[in-house]
Design a protein around this motif. Structure first.
Motif, PDB file in Angstrom:
ATOM      1  N   LEU A   1       9.469   5.774  -0.426  1.00 35.82           N
ATOM      2  CA  LEU A   1      10.098   5.859  -1.645  1.00 35.82           C
ATOM      3  C   LEU A   1      10.570   7.316  -1.825  1.00 35.82           C
ATOM      4  CD1 LEU A   1       7.128   4.350  -4.020  1.00 35.82           C
ATOM      5  CD2 LEU A   1       9.110   3.155  -3.349  1.00 35.82           C
ATOM      6  N   THR A   2      11.740   7.467  -2.479  1.00 33.98           N
ATOM      7  CA  THR A   2      12.321   8.751  -2.546  1.00 33.98           C
ATOM      8  C   THR A   2      12.658   9.030  -3.833  1.00 33.98           C
ATOM      9  OG1 THR A   2      13.169   8.641  -0.440  1.00 33.98           O
ATOM     10  CG2 THR A   2      13.960  10.176  -1.854  1.00 33.98           C
ATOM     11  N   GLU A   3      11.868   9.877  -4.677  1.00 32.51           N
ATOM     12  CA  GLU A   3      12.213  10.433  -5.998  1.00 32.51           C
ATOM     13  C   GLU A   3      12.474   9.078  -6.970  1.00 32.51           C
ATOM     14  OE1 GLU A   3      15.393  13.170  -6.498  1.00 32.51           O
ATOM     15  OE2 GLU A   3      14.141  14.619  -5.102  1.00 32.51           O
ATOM     16  N   VAL A   4      11.410   8.266  -6.604  1.00 32.36           N
ATOM     17  CA  VAL A   4      11.601   6.767  -7.580  1.00 32.36           C
ATOM     18  C   VAL A   4      10.854   7.098  -8.992  1.00 32.36           C
ATOM     19  CG1 VAL A   4      10.663   4.645  -7.758  1.00 32.36           C
ATOM     20  CG2 VAL A   4      11.456   5.409  -5.526  1.00 32.36           C
ATOM     21  N   ARG A   5      11.633   6.932  -9.969  1.00 35.48           N
ATOM     22  CA  ARG A   5      11.183   7.240 -11.210  1.00 35.48           C
ATOM     23  C   ARG A   5      11.056   5.844 -12.184  1.00 35.48           C
ATOM     24  NH1 ARG A   5      15.264  10.366  -9.733  1.00 35.48           N
ATOM     25  NH2 ARG A   5      17.077   9.287 -10.967  1.00 35.48           N
ATOM     26  N   LYS A   6      10.105   6.020 -12.935  1.00 37.70           N
ATOM     27  CA  LYS A   6       9.666   4.754 -13.624  1.00 37.70           C
ATOM     28  C   LYS A   6       8.930   5.340 -14.935  1.00 37.70           C
ATOM     29  CE  LYS A   6       9.553   0.549 -15.260  1.00 37.70           C
ATOM     30  NZ  LYS A   6      10.742  -0.253 -15.824  1.00 37.70           N
ATOM     31  N   GLN A   7       9.230   4.803 -16.072  1.00 35.94           N
ATOM     32  CA  GLN A   7       8.692   5.305 -17.338  1.00 35.94           C
ATOM     33  C   GLN A   7       8.257   4.114 -18.149  1.00 35.94           C
ATOM     34  OE1 GLN A   7      10.825   8.281 -19.626  1.00 35.94           O
ATOM     35  NE2 GLN A   7       9.200   8.563 -20.990  1.00 35.94           N
ATOM     36  N   TYR A   8       6.781   4.265 -18.606  1.00 34.04           N
ATOM     37  CA  TYR A   8       6.506   3.197 -19.630  1.00 34.04           C
ATOM     38  C   TYR A   8       5.795   4.007 -20.594  1.00 34.04           C
ATOM     39  CZ  TYR A   8       5.937  -0.124 -15.758  1.00 34.04           C
ATOM     40  OH  TYR A   8       6.267  -1.043 -14.820  1.00 34.04           O
ATOM     41  N   GLY A   9       6.551   4.000 -21.982  1.00 33.26           N
ATOM     42  CA  GLY A   9       6.008   4.753 -23.225  1.00 33.26           C
ATOM     43  C   GLY A   9       5.780   6.286 -22.712  1.00 33.26           C
ATOM     44  N   MET A  18       6.512   8.057 -13.921  1.00 33.51           N
ATOM     45  CA  MET A  18       6.380   8.454 -12.678  1.00 33.51           C
ATOM     46  C   MET A  18       7.699   9.030 -11.836  1.00 33.51           C
ATOM     47  SD  MET A  18       5.259   5.710  -9.847  1.00 33.51           S
ATOM     48  CE  MET A  18       7.004   5.001  -9.352  1.00 33.51           C
ATOM     49  N   ASN A  19       7.511   9.869 -10.946  1.00 32.64           N
ATOM     50  CA  ASN A  19       8.695  10.413 -10.212  1.00 32.64           C
ATOM     51  C   ASN A  19       7.791  10.637  -8.705  1.00 32.64           C
ATOM     52  OD1 ASN A  19      10.390  11.760  -8.621  1.00 32.64           O
ATOM     53  ND2 ASN A  19      11.203  12.973 -10.185  1.00 32.64           N
ATOM     54  N   ALA A  63      -2.834   6.806 -12.737  1.00 42.22           N
ATOM     55  CA  ALA A  63      -2.403   7.884 -12.351  1.00 42.22           C
ATOM     56  C   ALA A  63      -0.969   7.439 -11.769  1.00 42.22           C
ATOM     57  CB  ALA A  63      -3.117   8.536 -10.913  1.00 42.22           C
ATOM     58  N   GLY A  64      -0.831   5.987 -11.525  1.00 44.26           N
ATOM     59  CA  GLY A  64       0.457   5.467 -10.882  1.00 44.26           C
ATOM     60  C   GLY A  64       0.520   4.636  -9.684  1.00 44.26           C
ATOM     61  N   LYS A  65      -0.798   4.556  -9.172  1.00 47.75           N
ATOM     62  CA  LYS A  65      -0.915   3.887  -7.923  1.00 47.75           C
ATOM     63  C   LYS A  65      -0.215   2.313  -8.096  1.00 47.75           C
ATOM     64  CE  LYS A  65      -5.431   4.128  -7.585  1.00 47.75           C
ATOM     65  NZ  LYS A  65      -5.582   4.786  -9.000  1.00 47.75           N
ATOM     66  N   SER A  66      -0.587   1.813  -9.225  1.00 49.60           N
ATOM     67  CA  SER A  66      -0.158   0.222  -9.026  1.00 49.60           C
ATOM     68  C   SER A  66       1.449   0.267  -9.349  1.00 49.60           C
ATOM     69  CB  SER A  66      -0.939  -0.503 -10.074  1.00 49.60           C
ATOM     70  OG  SER A  66      -2.318  -0.700  -9.556  1.00 49.60           O
ATOM     71  N   ASP A 118      -3.852   9.119   6.818  1.00 48.63           N
ATOM     72  CA  ASP A 118      -3.263  10.243   5.761  1.00 48.63           C
ATOM     73  C   ASP A 118      -3.467   9.807   4.577  1.00 48.63           C
ATOM     74  OD1 ASP A 118      -1.202   8.370   6.457  1.00 48.63           O
ATOM     75  OD2 ASP A 118       0.190   9.726   5.377  1.00 48.63           O
ATOM     76  N   VAL A 119      -3.327  10.595   3.442  1.00 46.44           N
ATOM     77  CA  VAL A 119      -3.430  10.092   2.177  1.00 46.44           C
ATOM     78  C   VAL A 119      -2.501  11.191   1.212  1.00 46.44           C
ATOM     79  CG1 VAL A 119      -5.980   9.406   2.090  1.00 46.44           C
ATOM     80  CG2 VAL A 119      -5.433  11.704   1.659  1.00 46.44           C
ATOM     81  N   TYR A 120      -2.117  10.189   0.315  1.00 41.69           N
ATOM     82  CA  TYR A 120      -1.257  10.952  -0.756  1.00 41.69           C
ATOM     83  C   TYR A 120      -2.128  10.654  -2.123  1.00 41.69           C
ATOM     84  CZ  TYR A 120       3.279  10.559   1.607  1.00 41.69           C
ATOM     85  OH  TYR A 120       4.354  10.593   2.705  1.00 41.69           O
ATOM     86  N   LEU A 121      -2.048  11.900  -2.854  1.00 35.94           N
ATOM     87  CA  LEU A 121      -2.745  11.897  -4.254  1.00 35.94           C
ATOM     88  C   LEU A 121      -1.743  12.026  -5.360  1.00 35.94           C
ATOM     89  CD1 LEU A 121      -6.081  13.798  -5.221  1.00 35.94           C
ATOM     90  CD2 LEU A 121      -4.096  13.879  -6.771  1.00 35.94           C
ATOM     91  N   ILE A 122      -1.790  10.974  -6.036  1.00 37.28           N
ATOM     92  CA  ILE A 122      -0.872  10.776  -7.305  1.00 37.28           C
ATOM     93  C   ILE A 122      -1.763  11.245  -8.468  1.00 37.28           C
ATOM     94  CG2 ILE A 122      -1.363   8.421  -7.519  1.00 37.28           C
ATOM     95  CD1 ILE A 122       1.571   8.241  -8.417  1.00 37.28           C
ATOM     96  N   HIS A 123      -0.922  12.064  -9.450  1.00 40.12           N
ATOM     97  CA  HIS A 123      -1.774  12.348 -10.675  1.00 40.12           C
ATOM     98  C   HIS A 123      -0.881  12.706 -11.898  1.00 40.12           C
ATOM     99  CE1 HIS A 123      -4.549  14.257 -13.626  1.00 40.12           C
ATOM    100  NE2 HIS A 123      -3.988  15.219 -13.722  1.00 40.12           N
ATOM    101  N   GLU A 124      -0.783  11.514 -12.710  1.00 41.46           N
ATOM    102  CA  GLU A 124      -0.014  11.504 -13.899  1.00 41.46           C
ATOM    103  C   GLU A 124       1.433  11.385 -13.376  1.00 41.46           C
ATOM    104  OE1 GLU A 124      -0.697  15.045 -16.210  1.00 41.46           O
ATOM    105  OE2 GLU A 124      -2.369  14.705 -17.012  1.00 41.46           O
ATOM    106  N   GLY A 125       1.551  10.484 -12.476  1.00 46.54           N
ATOM    107  CA  GLY A 125       2.893   9.893 -11.948  1.00 46.54           C
ATOM    108  C   GLY A 125       3.436  10.908 -10.773  1.00 46.54           C
ATOM    109  N   LYS A 126       2.728  11.903 -10.426  1.00 47.75           N
ATOM    110  CA  LYS A 126       3.365  12.673  -9.535  1.00 47.75           C
ATOM    111  C   LYS A 126       2.576  12.789  -8.243  1.00 47.75           C
ATOM    112  CE  LYS A 126       5.803  15.694 -12.850  1.00 47.75           C
ATOM    113  NZ  LYS A 126       5.483  15.044 -14.124  1.00 47.75           N
TER     114      LYS A 126
END
Length: 283
Positions: free
Chosen positions: A5-13, A17-18, A37-40, A196-204
């Motif tokens: 995923l490269t700078e994938v953006r999605k908005q719900y209300g 997410m970026n 946070a945006g995992k799903s 390895d792990v990525y941490l996502i918080h508030e869509g970032k």
């Protein structure tokens, strides 16, 4: 690269997410973060289950979604909010899987169901939460997919059942060219499985780190206000003001062990990182 995923953006209300992240061959990659946070959303964007507002999705070297038939056959999926109809039995699901996936391994799947106590003749709606979770993972593993996308695969399982599933995932990764993207709130599962792990918080995405580095180099410092005032904060990532003083997240634990022997320095963990980055402040 299996998926990216490269700078994938999605908005719900109010949620936006970026997200930029990738899954490489031969690696188990974790996606962590608190609920909402945006995992799903990231998983569904990767699978083409939602329309994205911008950015690029690549799956096994090819741009774009929806996935073609060949790509779908190379991905094993277990999402937290999807399964077969509850009115079906596993025997009926087997017939569907045989028609959907030419590589479906019927005998092995049945053997694993027996091994993990997943009944073949009972309707899925009568399964416990844990049994449904086991079924989803067994289905994802049943047709030789090159990569797995697993959203909370061990949720609701007892310790024995969780270890059975984790052993299956480790066995899956013994074959070259495979990869797993997994989320879980059970930190011990991720710490014993992920590379390895990525941490996502508030869509970032706020953090991407090898698991070995997290376990070896990250730490939690605890101190009173006086000690905090004298602290070299060069390697502090997040700080939380507590009633008794301060908690600080560092990625250079040994520096503080050697230079501040009076401080309480606790070993870093996935849980601590999620907690500190979610509620902590930058200096």
């Amino acid at each position: 690269m299996l998926a990216e995923l490269t700078e994938v953006r999605k908005q719900y209300g109010d949620f936006f997410m970026n997200c930029t992240m990738c899954l490489e061959e031969g690696r188990v990659t974790g996606l962590i973060g608190k609920n909402g946070a945006g995992k799903s959303t990231a998983f569904k964007a990767l699978l083409g289950l939602i329309h994205i507002d911008g950015g690029t999705v690549r799956v096994m070297g090819q741009n774009g979604v929806p996935l073609n038939v060949q790509q779908k056959g190379q991905i094993g999926v277990a999402l937290s909010d999807s399964t077969f109809s509850g009115y079906l039995t596993v025997k009926q699901v087997i017939h569907i899987m045989e028609k959907m996936y030419p590589g479906f391994e019927r005998e092995r799947f049945i053997a694993e169901c027996h091994k993990t106590a997943v009944p073949l003749d009972k309707k899925i709606k009568e399964f416990s939460t844990g049994t449904r979770a086991k079924l989803k993972v067994l289905l994802a593993l049943s047709y030789g997919a090159r990569m797995l996308i697993l959203d909370e695969p061990t949720a609701g399982l007892d310790v024995v059942a969780r270890e059975q599933i984790l052993d299956l995932l480790r066995e899956y990764m013994e074959q070259e060219g495979r990869g797993i993207l997994i989320s879980s709130h059970i930190s011990s599962d991720l710490e014993g499985l992920c590379d390895d792990v990525y941490l996502i918080h508030e869509g970032k995405i706020l953090l991407h780190e090898d698991m070995d580095v997290i376990l070896d180099s990250y730490g939690l410092l605890k101190m009173n206000p006086d000690s905090f005032g004298k602290l070299d904060k060069s390697y502090i990532l997040r700080t939380v003001k507590e009633a008794w003083g301060y908690s600080c997240l560092t990625n250079e634990k040994q520096f503080y062990v050697e230079n501040y022997p009076e401080l309480v320095v606790e070993k870093g963990s996935v849980d601590e990182i999620v907690s500190m980055i979610s509620k902590g402040e930058d200096l």
